[in-house]
Write a protein that holds these residues in place. Structure first.
Motif, PDB file in Angstrom:
ATOM      1  N   GLY A 148     -33.279  30.972  28.014  1.00 51.31           N
ATOM      2  CA  GLY A 148     -33.937  30.219  26.954  1.00 51.31           C
ATOM      3  C   GLY A 148     -33.075  29.148  26.326  1.00 51.31           C
ATOM      4  N   GLU A 149     -31.821  29.005  26.788  1.00 47.71           N
ATOM      5  CA  GLU A 149     -30.915  28.007  26.221  1.00 47.71           C
ATOM      6  C   GLU A 149     -30.782  26.819  27.173  1.00 47.71           C
ATOM      7  OE1 GLU A 149     -29.659  28.269  23.256  1.00 47.71           O
ATOM      8  OE2 GLU A 149     -30.384  30.305  22.884  1.00 47.71           O
ATOM      9  N   ASN A 150     -30.412  25.675  26.621  1.00 48.93           N
ATOM     10  CA  ASN A 150     -30.227  24.480  27.437  1.00 48.93           C
ATOM     11  C   ASN A 150     -29.087  24.647  28.445  1.00 48.93           C
ATOM     12  OD1 ASN A 150     -32.279  23.141  26.066  1.00 48.93           O
ATOM     13  ND2 ASN A 150     -30.884  22.282  24.543  1.00 48.93           N
ATOM     14  N   ASP A 151     -28.122  25.533  28.103  1.00 47.17           N
ATOM     15  CA  ASP A 151     -26.961  25.723  28.971  1.00 47.17           C
ATOM     16  C   ASP A 151     -27.275  26.513  30.231  1.00 47.17           C
ATOM     17  OD1 ASP A 151     -25.418  24.392  27.155  1.00 47.17           O
ATOM     18  OD2 ASP A 151     -24.631  26.181  26.197  1.00 47.17           O
ATOM     19  N   TYR A 152     -28.444  27.131  30.303  1.00 43.97           N
ATOM     20  CA  TYR A 152     -28.749  28.048  31.410  1.00 43.97           C
ATOM     21  C   TYR A 152     -28.541  27.386  32.773  1.00 43.97           C
ATOM     22  CZ  TYR A 152     -31.273  31.405  34.317  1.00 43.97           C
ATOM     23  OH  TYR A 152     -31.601  32.314  35.292  1.00 43.97           O
ATOM     24  N   ALA A 153     -29.118  26.210  32.960  1.00 43.00           N
ATOM     25  CA  ALA A 153     -29.038  25.542  34.263  1.00 43.00           C
ATOM     26  C   ALA A 153     -27.601  25.177  34.612  1.00 43.00           C
ATOM     27  CB  ALA A 153     -29.915  24.290  34.264  1.00 43.00           C
TER      28      ALA A 153
ATOM     29  N   ARG B  73     -16.746  43.785  35.700  1.00 44.32           N
ATOM     30  CA  ARG B  73     -17.636  43.539  36.832  1.00 44.32           C
ATOM     31  C   ARG B  73     -19.072  43.396  36.327  1.00 44.32           C
ATOM     32  NH1 ARG B  73     -16.578  44.910  41.732  1.00 44.32           N
ATOM     33  NH2 ARG B  73     -18.531  46.048  41.945  1.00 44.32           N
ATOM     34  N   MET B  74     -19.749  42.350  36.775  1.00 41.85           N
ATOM     35  CA  MET B  74     -21.141  42.183  36.377  1.00 41.85           C
ATOM     36  C   MET B  74     -21.918  41.436  37.450  1.00 41.85           C
ATOM     37  SD  MET B  74     -21.038  39.229  33.432  1.00 41.85           S
ATOM     38  CE  MET B  74     -20.111  40.295  32.347  1.00 41.85           C
ATOM     39  N   SER B  75     -23.208  41.623  37.436  1.00 39.07           N
ATOM     40  CA  SER B  75     -24.055  40.872  38.365  1.00 39.07           C
ATOM     41  C   SER B  75     -24.238  39.465  37.809  1.00 39.07           C
ATOM     42  CB  SER B  75     -25.416  41.559  38.517  1.00 39.07           C
ATOM     43  OG  SER B  75     -26.145  41.493  37.301  1.00 39.07           O
ATOM     44  N   PRO B  76     -24.340  38.453  38.685  1.00 42.30           N
ATOM     45  CA  PRO B  76     -24.598  37.089  38.207  1.00 42.30           C
ATOM     46  C   PRO B  76     -25.865  37.013  37.353  1.00 42.30           C
ATOM     47  CG  PRO B  76     -23.937  37.044  40.506  1.00 42.30           C
ATOM     48  CD  PRO B  76     -24.137  38.486  40.153  1.00 42.30           C
ATOM     49  N   GLU B  77     -26.878  37.812  37.712  1.00 41.95           N
ATOM     50  CA  GLU B  77     -28.120  37.813  36.931  1.00 41.95           C
ATOM     51  C   GLU B  77     -27.870  38.259  35.499  1.00 41.95           C
ATOM     52  OE1 GLU B  77     -27.723  39.227  39.838  1.00 41.95           O
ATOM     53  OE2 GLU B  77     -29.104  38.211  41.202  1.00 41.95           O
ATOM     54  N   GLN B  78     -27.009  39.259  35.352  1.00 45.57           N
ATOM     55  CA  GLN B  78     -26.713  39.752  34.007  1.00 45.57           C
ATOM     56  C   GLN B  78     -25.954  38.701  33.204  1.00 45.57           C
ATOM     57  OE1 GLN B  78     -27.657  42.738  32.427  1.00 45.57           O
ATOM     58  NE2 GLN B  78     -26.881  41.526  30.718  1.00 45.57           N
ATOM     59  N   LEU B  79     -25.033  38.023  33.841  1.00 42.26           N
ATOM     60  CA  LEU B  79     -24.303  36.956  33.154  1.00 42.26           C
ATOM     61  C   LEU B  79     -25.271  35.878  32.670  1.00 42.26           C
ATOM     62  CD1 LEU B  79     -20.967  35.374  34.334  1.00 42.26           C
ATOM     63  CD2 LEU B  79     -22.746  33.998  33.307  1.00 42.26           C
ATOM     64  N   LEU B  80     -26.216  35.506  33.535  1.00 43.31           N
ATOM     65  CA  LEU B  80     -27.161  34.444  33.182  1.00 43.31           C
ATOM     66  C   LEU B  80     -28.107  34.860  32.067  1.00 43.31           C
ATOM     67  CD1 LEU B  80     -27.969  33.068  36.748  1.00 43.31           C
ATOM     68  CD2 LEU B  80     -26.866  31.814  34.895  1.00 43.31           C
ATOM     69  N   ARG B  81     -28.343  36.176  31.914  1.00 46.03           N
ATOM     70  CA  ARG B  81     -29.246  36.636  30.846  1.00 46.03           C
ATOM     71  C   ARG B  81     -28.736  36.265  29.462  1.00 46.03           C
ATOM     72  NH1 ARG B  81     -29.804  41.660  33.969  1.00 46.03           N
ATOM     73  NH2 ARG B  81     -31.782  41.551  35.086  1.00 46.03           N
ATOM     74  N   TYR B  82     -27.413  36.120  29.328  1.00 48.52           N
ATOM     75  CA  TYR B  82     -26.858  35.713  28.038  1.00 48.52           C
ATOM     76  C   TYR B  82     -27.284  34.297  27.654  1.00 48.52           C
ATOM     77  CZ  TYR B  82     -23.686  39.750  28.184  1.00 48.52           C
ATOM     78  OH  TYR B  82     -23.159  41.022  28.220  1.00 48.52           O
ATOM     79  N   PHE B  83     -27.769  33.518  28.639  1.00 46.12           N
ATOM     80  CA  PHE B  83     -28.119  32.116  28.397  1.00 46.12           C
ATOM     81  C   PHE B  83     -29.608  31.846  28.547  1.00 46.12           C
ATOM     82  CE2 PHE B  83     -23.748  32.355  29.831  1.00 46.12           C
ATOM     83  CZ  PHE B  83     -23.085  31.543  28.926  1.00 46.12           C
TER      84      PHE B  83
END
Length: 324
Positions: free
Chosen positions: A141-146, A129-139
């Motif tokens: 500064g990367e081009n894949d973020y969006a 279980r994780m928050s969507p914000e936490q998942l996005l933190r892994y990306f």
């Protein structure tokens, strides 16, 4: 029994369980265990906090009566893996049963989820279980973020099955059977969670034509995914490169170059790694000896299996077998 939980953050779900299930609670650092009271059943539910916004919940219990849960969470991304027991799940007019497909992932936002757990069954499941914000933190500064952000938005309210591959089984097994303690355990679990996330995102990649990974045409990409599936299903008796190309309606050049571009390794490397991973699981979980594991994954000569195993893992399979 029936329960209503409204969780305002990722950790609120388990906290809601703890306030409802009145059995004993055992605290061990960031690990929290609920022991079911005899009136409710036998077994436990354990929560390991990895960091704020990420937790692992492991259920191992047998209920005295059916358990109906009405759960509303502000935001959650979850990977759910069921080893045994049958849970019916309903959300946004969609339904699924863990008896039919053991692994699913979903993203929810102020959506009510209805779960029906059956009584008199051994119920064992793992929830990442994780928050969507936490998942996005892994990306960040990367081009894949969006692209990941866009993919998450598309997942809202959907429950998607994840294929129960050898790689997924291995990650799940290592999470459930982690022998580390304290901060080392949290680090180990997070590394396995990231492996599972890669499998989830790889699953999503198949339908995400806008994902900036490859210039391969959509039709060829679908055929390459079909080729990968054929490799996974025929570990013991694999097709030759020529046969695989013919079966997927690709020429050999497209198969070789496209597979390498899309999956980061050659067809042979992928087949070899899958065989070794399955061999490792057979020795670790099913307690097969080296020769039996080698034959089970398609190696006619155990010495070839041993050499490949050593090259990949840095120890020979006999040493690994004795350490498990």
């Amino acid at each position: 029994m029936e329960q209503i939980i409204h969780a305002h953050d990722i950790h609120g779900y388990f906290d809601g369980l703890a306030s409802y299930l009145t059995g004993s609670e055992v605290l061990q650092g960031s690990e929290h265990k609920i022991l079911l009271s005899p009136l409710l059943g036998t077994g436990s539910i354990t929560r390991q906090k990895i960091r704020p916004g990420i937790e692992v919940v492991l259920s191992d219990m047998t209920l005295q009566e059916d358990w109906k849960q009405y759960i509303t969470e502000d935001q959650v991304f979850e990977i759910h893996y069921c080893f045994s027991g049958n849970t019916d799940c309903f959300v946004n007019g969609k339904s699924f049963s863990t008896e039919v497909r053991p692994c699913n992932f979903y993203s929810m936002e102020t959506t009510e989820l209805y779960l029906h757990k059956k009584s008199k069954q051994k119920y064992q499941c793992l929830e990442i279980r994780m928050s969507p914000e936490q998942l996005l933190r892994y990306f960040e500064g990367e081009n894949d973020y969006a692209y990941v952000q866009k993919w998450l938005q598309k997942q809202l309210g959907n429950i998607t099955p994840l294929k129960d591959t050898v790689m997924l089984k291995r990650a799940v097994h290592e999470i459930v059977n982690s022998t580390y303690q304290g901060s080392m355990k949290r680090l180990h679990l997070e590394s396995k969670i990231m492996e599972m996330l890669l499998l989830v995102l790889d699953n999503g990649l198949q339908g995400a034509g806008s994902w900036p990974v490859s210039k391969i045409k959509k039709q060829d990409r679908e055929r390459l995914y079909a080729a990968r599936q054929m490799i996974e299903e025929r570990l013991e008796n694999p097709l030759s490169l020529k046969e695989l190309a013919r079966a997927t309606e690709l020429n050999e050049f497209k198969l070789k170059t496209g597979f390498k571009e899309l999956f980061g390794m050659t067809v042979f490397e992928y087949l070899r790694d899958l065989r070794l991973e399955k061999g490792m699981l057979l020795m670790r979980i099913d307690q097969l000896n080296v020769g039996e594991a080698a034959i089970a994954v398609g190696y006619s000569n155990p010495s070839n299996f041993s050499a490949a195993f050593y090259k990949k893992y840095g120890c020979n399979p006999l040493q690994y077998r004795k350490s498990t």
